[in-house]
Enzyme design. Structure first.
Site, mmCIF file in Angstrom:
data_model
loop_
_atom_site.group_PDB
_atom_site.id
_atom_site.type_symbol
_atom_site.label_atom_id
_atom_site.label_comp_id
_atom_site.label_asym_id
_atom_site.label_seq_id
_atom_site.Cartn_x
_atom_site.Cartn_y
_atom_site.Cartn_z
ATOM 1 N N THR A 117 10.338 -3.230 13.019
ATOM 2 C CA THR A 117 8.857 -3.367 12.858
ATOM 3 C C THR A 117 8.108 -4.175 13.795
ATOM 4 O O THR A 117 8.709 -5.337 14.095
ATOM 5 C CB THR A 117 8.673 -3.685 11.193
ATOM 6 O OG1 THR A 117 7.395 -4.077 10.891
ATOM 7 C CG2 THR A 117 9.422 -4.983 10.796
ATOM 8 N N TYR A 141 9.906 -10.107 5.190
ATOM 9 C CA TYR A 141 10.015 -8.772 5.581
ATOM 10 C C TYR A 141 10.198 -8.904 6.831
ATOM 11 O O TYR A 141 11.309 -8.368 7.304
ATOM 12 C CB TYR A 141 8.910 -8.048 5.139
ATOM 13 C CG TYR A 141 8.969 -6.762 5.912
ATOM 14 C CD1 TYR A 141 9.769 -5.673 5.520
ATOM 15 C CD2 TYR A 141 7.805 -6.488 6.951
ATOM 16 C CE1 TYR A 141 9.748 -4.643 5.966
ATOM 17 C CE2 TYR A 141 7.941 -5.061 7.429
ATOM 18 C CZ TYR A 141 8.913 -4.204 7.220
ATOM 19 O OH TYR A 141 9.101 -2.908 7.726
HETATM 20 N N1 UFG Z 1 -6.749 -3.559 5.237
HETATM 21 C C1 UFG Z 1 -7.915 -3.690 4.699
HETATM 22 N N2 UFG Z 1 -8.222 -3.267 3.375
HETATM 23 C C2 UFG Z 1 -7.123 -2.480 2.629
HETATM 24 C C3 UFG Z 1 -5.985 -2.494 3.244
HETATM 25 C C4 UFG Z 1 -5.813 -3.024 4.579
HETATM 26 O O1 UFG Z 1 -8.778 -4.352 5.052
HETATM 27 O O2 UFG Z 1 -7.101 -2.300 1.487
HETATM 28 C C5 UFG Z 1 -6.646 -4.126 6.579
HETATM 29 C C6 UFG Z 1 -5.467 -5.211 6.805
HETATM 30 O O3 UFG Z 1 -5.922 -6.369 6.324
HETATM 31 C C7 UFG Z 1 -5.228 -5.051 8.076
HETATM 32 C C8 UFG Z 1 -5.392 -3.321 8.466
HETATM 33 O O4 UFG Z 1 -6.144 -3.145 7.322
HETATM 34 O O5 UFG Z 1 -5.980 -5.740 8.729
HETATM 35 C C9 UFG Z 1 -4.041 -2.920 8.133
HETATM 36 O O6 UFG Z 1 -3.375 -3.066 7.209
HETATM 37 P P1 UFG Z 1 -2.226 -2.386 6.424
HETATM 38 O O7 UFG Z 1 -1.745 -2.849 5.225
HETATM 39 O O8 UFG Z 1 -2.384 -0.682 6.514
HETATM 40 O O9 UFG Z 1 -1.016 -2.459 7.560
HETATM 41 P P2 UFG Z 1 -0.308 -3.687 8.389
HETATM 42 O O10 UFG Z 1 -0.947 -3.931 9.553
HETATM 43 O O11 UFG Z 1 -0.666 -4.967 7.323
HETATM 44 O O12 UFG Z 1 1.322 -3.572 8.116
HETATM 45 C C10 UFG Z 1 1.700 -2.933 9.031
HETATM 46 C C11 UFG Z 1 3.333 -2.186 8.295
HETATM 47 C C12 UFG Z 1 4.167 -3.052 7.872
HETATM 48 C C13 UFG Z 1 4.401 -4.169 9.104
HETATM 49 C C14 UFG Z 1 3.207 -4.561 9.671
HETATM 50 C C15 UFG Z 1 3.401 -5.669 10.969
HETATM 51 O O13 UFG Z 1 2.870 -1.618 7.342
HETATM 52 O O14 UFG Z 1 5.170 -2.767 7.338
HETATM 53 O O15 UFG Z 1 2.106 -3.824 10.105
HETATM 54 O O16 UFG Z 1 2.480 -6.582 10.787
HETATM 55 F F1 UFG Z 1 5.141 -5.432 8.755
#
Ligand code: UFG
Length: 325
Positions: A117, A141
């Protein structure tokens, strides 16, 4: 290389890889405890319902199937949960990977593809991030995956005939274009899924976590990759190992990103629903921007994405969401 053993093949990404393997004529066996996966998501080959902690069943299954290669997806993936329950993550993501590797070593199975990841980078200094950037995960994680990567590196250095590819996934999204499989988690937290479920009326509003980041529109930037392009990266990695490629680590993303606001706009266009959006405070542990340099994957394996198109990603995810009801 014909026989592929897939742990976690009933899950979101695993099931798309099982589909792609089946379409390419591989003989596939899925091993999954169905904790988050779904029996009906396994479109090819047999499914053994089993836990990686069940060493006896795991060994028996491997002995009978005698795979040429193993693709290891089975893992926990929720960042927030990993912070509150770290041992659960180290046990499943690191210890179970070690136990699986032990079983493979005993049986002389030497080709391994590992789901890693972008979380191993933490908050990268340079964007797009390359594979040689320092590893500095900011949650258990990411640390649990980084430790598994280290196990793999040490094992491949020590053991002739063991080669692996670790694929570092960026933001995986979208669904099968034929709408047979897609993401199906109980508590979806990912942005695209969350936005689409809000459009469907499952949530009253979508919160944007932080509008004061140092980006053009103040919201976080991510590199969204369609799950079928990610699946294709696994097949490219198999070909790479079959062709004599040595152990390697590859980023999996498109090399450019979209802000949260841009994703929300596309979700509104695709669904035709002007759902409520609320500016909320930052979510702990979110890096401002995370974009892959995927040049190494392209050069070494010939991987060429087919769906580098946010509209397509969101449309396929939307069709799937509607099917879920
Ligand atoms: N976000 C929102 N509102 C929401 C959900 C997400 O604003 O309801 C934002 C988050 O703050 C982030 C972006 O959208 O800025 C993307 O968020 P996600 O939860 O879709 O994905 P992440 O980037 O947090 O996570 C992904 C993978 C993880 C991994 C990570 C690495 O899903 O498994 O990237 O940083 F660990």
């Amino acid at each position: 290389m014909k026989r592929i053993f897939v742990t976690g093949g009933a899950g979101y990404i695993g099931s798309h890889v099982v589909k792609a393997l089946g379409e390419r004529g591989y003989d596939v066996l899925t091993y999954d405890n169905l904790s988050t996966g779904h029996r009906e998501a396994v479109l090819h080959g047999e499914l053994i319902i089993g836990d990686l902690e069940d060493g006896a069943l795991l060994r028996r299954t491997l002995e009978q199937f005698r795979p040429d290669a193993v693709i290891h997806f089975a893992a926990h993936i929720e960042v927030a949960e990993s912070v509150s329950n770290p041992l659960k993550y180290y046990r499943n993501n690191t210890l179970n990977a070690l136990n699986l590797l032990d079983a493979l070593r005993e049986q002389g199975i030497g080709r391994f593809i590992f789901s890693s990841t972008a979380a191993v980078y933490g908050i990268p200094e340079h964007i797009p991030v390359t594979e040689d950037a320092p590893l500095a995960p900011i949650n258990p994680y990411g640390a649990s995956k980084m430790m598994s990567e280290r196990l793999l590196a040490d094992l491949s250095a020590a053991q002739d005939g063991f080669d692996y590819v670790a694929l570092r996934y960026f933001n995986v999204a979208g669904a099968d274009a034929q709408n047979r499989i897609g993401q199906n988690y109980r508590n979806a937290t990912h942005l695209i899924t969350r936005a689409l479920k809000t459009a469907k009326g499952e949530y009253p509003k979508l919160q944007i976590f932080g509008c004061d980041y140092p980006t053009d529109d103040g919201t976080c930037i991510r590199d969204y990759i369609h799950v079928d392009d990610l699946a294709a990266a696994h097949l490219a990695a198999l070909d790479y190992l079959a062709g004599g490629g040595t152990s390697a680590i590859f980023n999996c993303g498109y090399g450019h990103g979209y802000s949260v606001r841009e994703v929300v706009d596309v979700a509104k266009q695709v669904t035709g629903v002007d759902f409520t959006v609320e500016e909320a405070s930052r979510r702990a542990g979110d890096p401002p921007a995370l974009v892959a340099d995927s040049g190494k994957l392209r050069e070494r394996t010939g991987w060429a994405p087919q769906h580098d198109d946010l509209d397509f990603i969101v449309r396929t995810a939307w069709e799937w969401e509607k099917r879920l009801g």
